[in-house]
Design an enzyme around this catalytic site. Structure first.
Site, PDB file in Angstrom:
ATOM      1  N   LYS A  58     -32.919  -2.409   8.989  1.00 25.77           N
ATOM      2  CA  LYS A  58     -32.076  -1.393   9.944  1.00 25.77           C
ATOM      3  C   LYS A  58     -31.236  -0.588   9.118  1.00 25.77           C
ATOM      4  CE  LYS A  58     -28.677  -1.331  13.505  1.00 25.77           C
ATOM      5  NZ  LYS A  58     -28.039  -2.223  14.636  1.00 25.77           N
ATOM      6  N   GLU A  74     -32.110  -8.776  -0.071  1.00 24.63           N
ATOM      7  CA  GLU A  74     -33.083  -9.531  -0.196  1.00 24.63           C
ATOM      8  C   GLU A  74     -34.401  -8.670  -0.052  1.00 24.63           C
ATOM      9  OE1 GLU A  74     -30.296 -12.182   1.387  1.00 24.63           O
ATOM     10  OE2 GLU A  74     -30.617 -10.312   1.657  1.00 24.63           O
ATOM     11  N   GLY A 130     -30.357  -6.487  15.140  1.00 21.51           N
ATOM     12  CA  GLY A 130     -31.338  -6.657  14.370  1.00 21.51           C
ATOM     13  C   GLY A 130     -32.004  -7.963  15.224  1.00 21.51           C
ATOM     14  N   ARG A 131     -31.287  -8.901  15.746  1.00 22.18           N
ATOM     15  CA  ARG A 131     -32.190 -10.207  16.192  1.00 22.18           C
ATOM     16  C   ARG A 131     -32.714  -9.937  17.681  1.00 22.18           C
ATOM     17  NH1 ARG A 131     -26.836 -10.481  15.947  1.00 22.18           N
ATOM     18  NH2 ARG A 131     -25.419 -10.994  17.651  1.00 22.18           N
ATOM     19  N   GLU A 188     -26.148 -16.797  15.830  1.00 24.22           N
ATOM     20  CA  GLU A 188     -25.480 -15.504  15.135  1.00 24.22           C
ATOM     21  C   GLU A 188     -24.917 -14.821  16.353  1.00 24.22           C
ATOM     22  OE1 GLU A 188     -27.594 -13.371  11.595  1.00 24.22           O
ATOM     23  OE2 GLU A 188     -28.014 -11.899  13.499  1.00 24.22           O
ATOM     24  N   HIS A 246     -42.687 -38.201  16.600  1.00 24.77           N
ATOM     25  CA  HIS A 246     -43.122 -39.074  15.518  1.00 24.77           C
ATOM     26  C   HIS A 246     -42.020 -38.942  14.267  1.00 24.77           C
ATOM     27  CE1 HIS A 246     -46.925 -40.617  16.706  1.00 24.77           C
ATOM     28  NE2 HIS A 246     -47.003 -39.462  17.372  1.00 24.77           N
ATOM     29  N   LYS A 302     -22.299 -12.569   1.569  1.00 22.37           N
ATOM     30  CA  LYS A 302     -23.003 -11.553   0.837  1.00 22.37           C
ATOM     31  C   LYS A 302     -22.136 -10.741  -0.066  1.00 22.37           C
ATOM     32  CE  LYS A 302     -26.317 -10.317   4.561  1.00 22.37           C
ATOM     33  NZ  LYS A 302     -26.773  -8.949   5.194  1.00 22.37           N
TER      34      LYS A 302
END
Length: 548
Positions: free
Chosen positions: A208, A214, A269-270, A355, A386, A511
């Site tokens: 965005k 990254e 963003g999410r 978030e 399991h 960050k």
């Protein structure tokens, strides 16, 4: 904006008193005392998704008081504010309009007096045109070969949503290979570069802001490798695309203008998979299926916006979640899909919830005195049986669970789906009722002493709550509705908890500090000065690198 402190409301006080009366009542008794309990607490959405909330530690008074809380917290008006484009993300002065992305031109929606729907339609049509060129082999790479591989380079919301949807809708995928590159760990990038064929690959740089370290680092490395292979900057326009709100930064990176798919600041963003950030989804399943995904979400939007609160599925789920988190102090919430295609769904909802609502400051700027987001976790159901189900059944923590399954499998083989669903039904039953329905419960009275002792370890008290989501089939429409359901559940909880669900300042501090430390690591300086532990770790790194 009406900022009410939830714990100061009359309904919260009533809920506190009510909790003391109800906290020790077993689900067995809830069902015994109400032979229509299932009918009262289950809902069928669009004849596609059954949602059963009856195995929760609630009664009609609980729901009534929770709805009273919703009214006191002004939930209905807040829902309207979101859909009409008011700037409810007040810390960033932004509207929250991911719902407009799936409106499909049904109505005009205004932000700062401008109708945003024409912009959305323009980008949607651009996605359609481009995806059809790629899918039908009309778009060629720099060497004239057809595109076979799509690589989405992004992280967080630019990765989790598109990756989850493409995996969930794998049965609808076409011939294209879609990959997701998110991790800055060089191992992932190394493995990708080792097998990648640049001639038949396009890269979607999904960010965005177009400043995410990254993403831009990985994209730059790939760009450099690409240019080393063909030594022609112009050939980038056949292979590199940007999905971003920062057009200038994308142009500076070398993306040609027509290869930029726009985002807007009112798309979080999410919540961005519904936007151009969903381009990898469109390329994977085709534009028509993407529209069905949007349609499912839109129908859930309409339900959330217009259904009365007492029958509003996301609202009720959100309120029940607050009931456990703040009165039972359950702390965590488990999502277990009994469908391999939904294996990424828990991680996606984890980000959406934690978030959004992982905040400790309320809208008044004060530190909260109540619990906000629970810890969301999960895994595919059968595998979980399991590993961690032992803790669910006999552990000391109360862990509310969401179970998700489909009636029809995309790949029916013998009676596998019946085995899968029998486990789905059995686990929700066992969690709720424990050993109660076993016919041999009383046989231990005739056992010898040692056997009686062993039976204590085989006792299941039950009274562990769960919701069941039963889809007819996992298709684009149902998935869209399911995702939107969780989005609105999270929104509901944010309003009730009086926090801003749409910023994420907690992501920023780490960050910023990492930027400073990065320079120290790269240039072997020791100018940063933190605590003794962090300083020592950095020193150890430097010393080890020197001696090596």
């Amino acid at each position: 904006m009406k900022n009410v402190i939830p714990i100061h409301t009359n309904s919260w006080k009533k809920l506190t008193i009510h909790f003391e009366k109800i906290k020790d009542i077993h689900l067995i008794d809830f069902f015994k005392n109400d032979n229509k309990r299932y009918q009262r607490h289950s809902f069928l959405f669009q004849n596609k998704i059954l949602i059963d909330m009856s195995k929760n530690r609630i009664d009609s008074e609980t729901i009534s008081l929770l709805l009273e809380l919703a009214e006191e917290m002004n939930l209905s008006n807040q829902i309207s504010s979101m859909f009409t484009g008011e700037k409810i993300n007040f810390t960033e002065n932004r509207s929250v309009l991911h719902t407009a992305l799936r409106n499909l031109g049904e109505s005009s929606i205004f932000v700062d007096g401008v109708d945003v729907m024409p912009k959305i339609s323009f980008v949607l049509n651009k996605m359609k045109t481009f995806s059809e060129k790629i899918i039908h082999g009309k778009w060629k790479g720099y060497s004239g070969k057809k595109i076979r591989n799509i690589v989405n380079i992004g992280i967080g919301g630019s990765d989790l949503g598109p990756k989850m949807v493409t995996m969930a809708l794998n049965p609808y995928r076409n011939h294209l290979n879609v990959f997701f590159l998110s991790n800055i760990d060089s191992t992932e990038l190394f493995n990708f570069l080792k097998v990648n064929d640049f001639e038949t690959t396009i890269f979607l740089i999904s960010s965005k802001t177009f400043t995410t370290k990254e993403t831009i680092t990985n994209a730059t490395i790939i760009k450099d490798c690409f240019l080393k292979r063909n030594n022609c900057i112009k050939s980038m326009e056949k292979h590199f695309f940007a999905i971003t709100a920062n057009i200038t930064a994308a142009l500076d990176f070398g993306i040609v203008k027509n290869n930029i798919f726009q985002l807007w600041d009112w798309v979080g963003g999410r919540y961005s998979l519904w936007s151009s950030m969903g381009l990898s989804i469109v390329l994977s399943i085709g534009f028509d299926n993407f529209i069905k995904l949007l349609r499912g979400a839109y129908d859930m939007d309409m339900h959330f916006q217009y259904e009365k609160l007492s029958n509003n599925i996301p609202v009720l789920l959100g309120l029940i979640g607050i009931w456990y988190n703040n009165f039972f102090h359950s702390e965590t919430e488990l999502i277990v899909p009994y469908d391999q295609y939904l294996s990424e769904f828990p991680s996606y909802i984890q980000q959406s919830s934690m978030e959004s609502n992982g905040k400790n400051i309320d809208k008044n700027g004060n530190h909260v005195l109540w619990n906000t987001s629970p810890v969301i976790w999960g895994s595919v159901g059968i595998n979980g049986q399991h590993s961690f189900y032992q803790l669910l059944h006999q552990g000391t923590r109360l862990i509310p669970c969401d179970f998700i399954a489909s009636i029809f499998s995309h790949h029916p083989i013998q009676n596998n789906q019946e085995i899968l669903l029998s486990n789905f039904f059995a686990q929700t039953h066992a969690l709720a009722f424990g050993n109660f329905f076993q016919k041999n419960m009383n046989y231990k009275n005739n056992c010898i002493e040692n056997e009686i002792y062993v039976e204590k370890f085989k006792y299941f008290e039950g009274n562990r709550p769960s919701n069941s989501f039963l889809l007819k089939k996992l298709d684009p429409y149902s998935l869209g509705a399911l995702i939107a359901l969780y989005e609105h559940k999270i929104f509901t909880q944010g309003i009730i908890l009086n926090i801003c669900s749409f910023d994420q300042w907690g992501v920023e501090l780490g960050k910023k500090i990492s930027d400073d430390i990065f320079n120290s690591l790269l240039y072997r300086t020791r100018s940063v000065n933190y605590d003794s532990s962090t300083n020592s770790l950095i020193k150890f790194y430097h010393d080890y690198k020197v001696h090596k």
